[in-house]
Design a protein around this motif. Structure first.
Motif, PDB file in Angstrom:
ATOM      1  N   ALA A  24       1.044  -1.270  -0.114  1.00  0.00           N
ATOM      2  CA  ALA A  24      -0.102  -0.050  -0.131  1.00  0.00           C
ATOM      3  C   ALA A  24       0.805   1.357  -0.148  1.00  0.00           C
ATOM      4  O   ALA A  24       0.614   2.227  -0.641  1.00  0.00           O
ATOM      5  N   SER A  25       2.067   1.283   0.681  1.00  0.00           N
ATOM      6  CA  SER A  25       2.901   2.380   0.583  1.00  0.00           C
ATOM      7  C   SER A  25       3.481   2.449  -0.794  1.00  0.00           C
ATOM      8  O   SER A  25       4.103   3.629  -0.841  1.00  0.00           O
ATOM      9  N   MET A  26       3.947   1.365  -1.263  1.00  0.00           N
ATOM     10  CA  MET A  26       4.513   1.477  -2.752  1.00  0.00           C
ATOM     11  C   MET A  26       3.611   1.960  -3.692  1.00  0.00           C
ATOM     12  O   MET A  26       4.114   2.613  -4.888  1.00  0.00           O
ATOM     13  N   PHE A  27       2.302   1.933  -3.652  1.00  0.00           N
ATOM     14  CA  PHE A  27       1.399   2.307  -4.501  1.00  0.00           C
ATOM     15  C   PHE A  27       1.327   3.884  -4.978  1.00  0.00           C
ATOM     16  O   PHE A  27       1.486   3.890  -6.452  1.00  0.00           O
ATOM     17  N   VAL A 101     -10.521  -0.690   3.890  1.00  0.00           N
ATOM     18  CA  VAL A 101     -11.489  -1.080   2.709  1.00  0.00           C
ATOM     19  C   VAL A 101     -12.242  -0.037   2.082  1.00  0.00           C
ATOM     20  O   VAL A 101     -12.779   0.008   1.053  1.00  0.00           O
ATOM     21  N   ALA A 102     -12.520   1.203   3.029  1.00  0.00           N
ATOM     22  CA  ALA A 102     -13.328   2.227   2.629  1.00  0.00           C
ATOM     23  C   ALA A 102     -12.536   3.350   1.703  1.00  0.00           C
ATOM     24  O   ALA A 102     -13.090   3.830   0.945  1.00  0.00           O
ATOM     25  N   PHE A 103     -11.280   3.237   1.961  1.00  0.00           N
ATOM     26  CA  PHE A 103     -10.244   4.531   1.174  1.00  0.00           C
ATOM     27  C   PHE A 103      -9.256   4.001   0.474  1.00  0.00           C
ATOM     28  O   PHE A 103      -9.056   4.582  -0.636  1.00  0.00           O
ATOM     29  N   VAL A 104      -8.383   3.073   0.833  1.00  0.00           N
ATOM     30  CA  VAL A 104      -7.223   2.925   0.118  1.00  0.00           C
ATOM     31  C   VAL A 104      -7.618   1.970  -0.643  1.00  0.00           C
ATOM     32  O   VAL A 104      -7.078   2.117  -2.137  1.00  0.00           O
ATOM     33  N   LEU A 105      -8.142   0.841  -0.765  1.00  0.00           N
ATOM     34  CA  LEU A 105      -8.599  -0.122  -1.827  1.00  0.00           C
ATOM     35  C   LEU A 105      -9.378   0.350  -3.043  1.00  0.00           C
ATOM     36  O   LEU A 105      -9.043   0.237  -4.137  1.00  0.00           O
TER      37      LEU A 105
END
Length: 157
Positions: A24-27, A101-105
């Motif tokens: 997630a940090s690399m995305f 679930v609500a913000f990152v993905l």
């Protein structure tokens, strides 16, 4: 039995949550690099890397469900279900899962979809994703610290 449950809980946290936090940090930076400055066309070859990072986040988020399940079993075996540090950890874990679930993905999916459609990726959207990812990581770091230095710890901390 408590030692086995605790070991499984810690191993699940390392194996499941670690990859999510790293991927997630690399995305966001990878998404920013996929869109050159100056309005040039996006680098659609970067979509493969971003898709892999997103898949890691999705799959390991599902695997990560074992962490609270094993945590509840461990807490029940230790008789600490009502402890303040544990209740706080549960609330922070739920908040971290909610942010993921609500913000990152969903934002990862949106940025990936735009890139695959050869549309411009809004750098503000990538920055916002980075912010939500940072919040997710900070929540997990706080839970980790609570688990290590909890009040009444047998480690003497």
């Amino acid at each position: 039995m408590t030692e086995i449950l605790l070991s499984l809980h810690v191993l699940a946290a390392i194996v499941a949550i670690g990859p999510v936090t790293v991927a997630a940090s690399m995305f966001p930076p990878a998404a920013r690099r996929a869109v050159p400055a100056g309005g040039d066309a996006p680098d659609t070859s970067a979509a493969g890397s971003l898709a892999l990072l997103h898949r890691i986040c999705r799959v390991y988020a599902g695997v990560g469900l074992t962490v609270p399940v094993l945590g509840f079993a461990t807490a029940a075996a230790m008789g600490v279900l009502g402890s303040g540090w544990l209740v706080t950890s549960i609330a922070l874990t739920a908040a971290a899962a909610g942010v993921l679930v609500a913000f990152v993905l969903p934002r990862q999916e949106e940025l990936l979809g735009r890139l695959k459609g050869e549309q411009a990726v809004d750098h503000r959207a990538a920055a916002q994703l980075a912010m939500f990812t940072g919040i997710f990581n900070l929540l997990w770091a706080t839970v980790t610290v609570l688990m290590i230095v909890r009040p009444g710890s047998s480690t003497g901390a």
